[in-house]
Design an enzyme around this catalytic site. Structure first.
Site, short mmCIF file in Angstrom:
data_model
loop_
_atom_site.label_atom_id
_atom_site.label_comp_id
_atom_site.label_asym_id
_atom_site.label_seq_id
_atom_site.Cartn_x
_atom_site.Cartn_y
_atom_site.Cartn_z
N ASN A 83 14.48 54.89 2.90
CA ASN A 83 14.63 54.54 4.31
C ASN A 83 14.16 55.63 5.26
O ASN A 83 13.69 55.33 6.37
CB ASN A 83 16.11 54.22 4.58
CG ASN A 83 16.44 54.21 6.05
OD1 ASN A 83 16.08 53.29 6.79
ND2 ASN A 83 17.14 55.24 6.51
N TYR A 149 1.87 57.17 11.71
CA TYR A 149 2.96 56.31 11.28
C TYR A 149 2.43 55.05 10.60
O TYR A 149 2.92 54.65 9.53
CB TYR A 149 3.83 55.95 12.48
CG TYR A 149 5.06 55.14 12.16
CD1 TYR A 149 6.11 55.68 11.43
CD2 TYR A 149 5.18 53.83 12.61
CE1 TYR A 149 7.25 54.94 11.15
CE2 TYR A 149 6.32 53.07 12.34
CZ TYR A 149 7.34 53.63 11.61
OH TYR A 149 8.46 52.88 11.33
N LYS A 153 3.17 53.90 6.62
CA LYS A 153 3.79 52.65 6.21
C LYS A 153 2.82 51.80 5.39
O LYS A 153 3.24 51.10 4.45
CB LYS A 153 4.29 51.88 7.43
CG LYS A 153 5.46 52.55 8.13
CD LYS A 153 6.65 52.74 7.20
CE LYS A 153 7.87 53.32 7.91
NZ LYS A 153 9.02 53.52 7.01
N VAL A 181 14.63 47.22 15.30
CA VAL A 181 16.05 47.58 15.24
C VAL A 181 16.37 48.58 16.35
O VAL A 181 15.60 49.52 16.60
CB VAL A 181 16.39 48.18 13.86
CG1 VAL A 181 17.90 48.37 13.72
CG2 VAL A 181 15.87 47.28 12.74
N THR A 183 17.64 51.53 17.34
CA THR A 183 18.04 52.83 16.81
C THR A 183 17.47 53.94 17.68
O THR A 183 16.77 53.69 18.66
CB THR A 183 17.50 53.00 15.37
OG1 THR A 183 16.07 52.98 15.42
CG2 THR A 183 18.00 51.90 14.45
#
Length: 245
Positions: A83, A149, A153, A181, A183
């Protein structure tokens, strides 16, 4: 007994995943640069390792010590949830910086691959073992300002596909996009300048319109998929599509 190795449990989605697993009585070996004192106080099943996963040398030394292998020993089944990750550097090429770029690749790519290699080796005798890479739509759709990024991924996507093709006995693997999400990472996105991250306004609107999932909601969806019979039937998945289906 199920045992789970999890990275990035100190906050956000990782903390929510750890909370949900520990509440079920599942032992969790959690790796993060920072400990989660509140989580540890609530759950005796949490074993924490303070480790900077962007330091590949430190991670290699920790793996060589055998703690991961000792943790999964005696398990009936085992999961690895990769994660941990970083958005930094969130900038256009030419303004990313060599040190930040190298750190991002170490954390977003090298660490999950190193942990997966060790996990697959340590769980060779288990008939039920699963690897979940927490992926992103950014690995499948380019965003200006996120080239590092996005590349990281996308690397996890391809790793899941190649690992699945190897056909390891008892092993299921998938790279799963968890949806958008709410966060600290999303707050970082909204704080970026439009020059560094041109699509910023799209993410601001997602927040303002209430379209973001809480970390708890996203964790519940990921875990429901991870424990389902359908997990790993395809090496790439998106929780949003699974929910719609």
């Amino acid at each position: 007994m199920l045992k789970v190795v999890l990275t990035g449990h100190s906050q956000g989605l990782g903390a929510a995943l750890a909370e949900a697993l520990l509440a079920r009585g599942v032992p969790v070996l959690a790796l993060s640069r920072s400990r989660n004192a509140a989580l540890a106080a609530r759950h005796v099943g949490l074993a924490e390792v303070s480790l900077d996963l962007a330091d590949s040398g430190a991670l290699a030394r920790w793996l060589a010590g055998g703690e991961l292998a000792r943790f999964v020993e005696g398990a009936g089944s085992a999961w690895l949830i990769n994660n941990a990750g970083t958005l930094t550097p969130q900038a256009l090429a030419g303004a990313q910086g060599a040190a930040a770029l190298a750190r991002a690749v170490a954390l977003n790519v090298a660490a999950p691959l190193m942990l997966t290699d060790a996990f697959v080796g340590a769980t060779a005798q288990l008939a039920n073992r699963r690897v979940l890479h927490v992926g992103s739509g950014a690995g499948r759709q380019p965003y200006p300002g996120w080239s590092v990024y996005c590349a990281g991924k996308a690397a996890l996507d391809m790793h899941a596909r190649a690992l699945a093709a190897e056909g390891h006995a008892g092993l299921r693997v998938a790279c799963v996009a968890p949806g958008v999400v709410d966060t600290a990472m999303q707050a970082q996105i909204r704080a970026a300048s439009p020059e560094a991250f041109p699509p910023r306004e799209r993410f601001v609107e997602l927040k303002n319109s209430g379209a973001l999932w809480t970390a708890g909601q996203a964790a519940a969806r990921l875990l429901a998929y991870l424990e389902s019979g359908g997990f790993g039937q395809a090496p790439l998945a998106d929780v949003r599509t699974l929910q719609e289906g």
